[in-house]
Design a protein around this motif. Sequence first.
Motif, PDB file in Angstrom:
ATOM      1  N   MET A 180       0.839  -1.208   0.000  1.00 55.65           N
ATOM      2  CA  MET A 180       0.000   0.000   0.000  1.00 55.65           C
ATOM      3  C   MET A 180       0.870   1.253   0.000  1.00 55.65           C
ATOM      4  N   PHE A 181       1.846   1.266   0.904  1.00 57.55           N
ATOM      5  CA  PHE A 181       2.763   2.402   0.987  1.00 57.55           C
ATOM      6  C   PHE A 181       3.544   2.562  -0.307  1.00 57.55           C
TER       7      PHE A 181
ATOM      8  N   LEU B   1       4.693   5.049  -5.533  1.00 65.08           N
ATOM      9  CA  LEU B   1       4.830   4.900  -6.983  1.00 65.08           C
ATOM     10  C   LEU B   1       3.918   5.865  -7.719  1.00 65.08           C
ATOM     11  N   SER B   2       2.695   6.069  -7.209  1.00 69.11           N
ATOM     12  CA  SER B   2       1.793   6.996  -7.898  1.00 69.11           C
ATOM     13  C   SER B   2       2.307   8.434  -7.767  1.00 69.11           C
ATOM     14  N   LEU B   3       2.884   8.769  -6.607  1.00 72.71           N
ATOM     15  CA  LEU B   3       3.489  10.103  -6.455  1.00 72.71           C
ATOM     16  C   LEU B   3       4.646  10.291  -7.429  1.00 72.71           C
ATOM     17  N   ILE B   4       5.488   9.228  -7.568  1.00 72.74           N
ATOM     18  CA  ILE B   4       6.628   9.308  -8.489  1.00 72.74           C
ATOM     19  C   ILE B   4       6.141   9.508  -9.917  1.00 72.74           C
ATOM     20  N   LEU B   5       5.061   8.769 -10.282  1.00 73.19           N
ATOM     21  CA  LEU B   5       4.515   8.891 -11.639  1.00 73.19           C
ATOM     22  C   LEU B   5       4.005  10.310 -11.880  1.00 73.19           C
TER      23      LEU B   5
ATOM     24  N   SER C  61      11.997   7.991  -4.658  1.00 71.89           N
ATOM     25  CA  SER C  61      12.439   6.644  -5.013  1.00 71.89           C
ATOM     26  C   SER C  61      13.472   6.133  -4.014  1.00 71.89           C
ATOM     27  N   ALA C  62      14.246   7.048  -3.407  1.00 73.34           N
ATOM     28  CA  ALA C  62      15.143   6.609  -2.328  1.00 73.34           C
ATOM     29  C   ALA C  62      14.333   6.060  -1.156  1.00 73.34           C
ATOM     30  N   LEU C  63      13.229   6.745  -0.829  1.00 71.26           N
ATOM     31  CA  LEU C  63      12.348   6.259   0.239  1.00 71.26           C
ATOM     32  C   LEU C  63      11.760   4.894  -0.111  1.00 71.26           C
ATOM     33  N   LEU C  64      11.404   4.745  -1.407  1.00 70.79           N
ATOM     34  CA  LEU C  64      10.844   3.464  -1.867  1.00 70.79           C
ATOM     35  C   LEU C  64      11.875   2.351  -1.763  1.00 70.79           C
ATOM     36  N   PHE C  65      13.135   2.648  -2.133  1.00 69.42           N
ATOM     37  CA  PHE C  65      14.185   1.630  -2.034  1.00 69.42           C
ATOM     38  C   PHE C  65      14.411   1.229  -0.585  1.00 69.42           C
TER      39      PHE C  65
END
Lengths: 83, 196
Positions: free
Chosen positions: A1-2, A7-11, A37-41
């Motif tokens: 979910m997070f 990903l939608s914010l990045i898009l 994307s650093a947060l996502l990684f």
Amino acid sequence: MFSAVLLSLILGLSILSLSHKNLFVGIIALSAVSLLSALLFYYLNAPDVAITEAAVGAGLSTIAYLWVFRAVKTLEQNTHADN
Amino acid sequence: MRIIKKIIGFITFTLASLFIGILMLTRIPWPTELRDIYETNTIQETGAPNIVSAIYLGYRAYDTLGETIVLFIAAMGTLYLLRHAQKSLFIATDSTKETLTYKTRRTSIIKVIVSKLGPAIIIFGMYIMAFGYRSPGGGFQGGSVLASGIVILSFVFIENKSKYMAITQMLKKIEVMVFILLLVSFFLACLQALFF
């Protein structure tokens, strides 16, 4: 979910950085994409890649883009002054 | 014409995202043999708890060394080209305007934040480099953090052109020394791999 939210914010930020008329807004949106994307990684258990992305993507490449942006702006001003 | 281009782009984007989505949503398990080998053998063979660092600095050390040399040469060439391009770009500009932008960029917000944050960033980069075998990070990550700290500090502490030139001369000397060290270590590693 997070990760889906990230990903939608990045898009959305990538589309903003591609489509915005102001180049400065585009550069800052690209930097925000790198930070998210650093947060996502980091969320996906890859802290090495997160450190690299935060340092290179959000730090150094943003500085390089801003440098080129300043050069382009002075060049544009000169050409306008010549015309 | 522009509408046709947009439609083609939209169709390509949809097809690519469908393809990637199908690839991501399939339930085929990832191969696990190599992961298990690394998990069981790494600590005995290399002594490093961080398996990522053990792989790219231990098992794949020659690859990393060659990659570092390639990256170094690319960065040197890019900097050379950028310096000369900047000279040719700023020939026509007014010099007073240039000094004005240098002054206006250095506001007190940037001064205070950078002078407090820059040394902390540099210490963090050194920590990442020194403890890369144990905690996440390594040479490349720590080096990039260190470089961003130096760049941030250079926003504030470059007062005039002469100091800037001194700093670039010093950095150039460090660069040449590091490059010679890299080449020497590469050749020593090749010799060791050949003869011992």
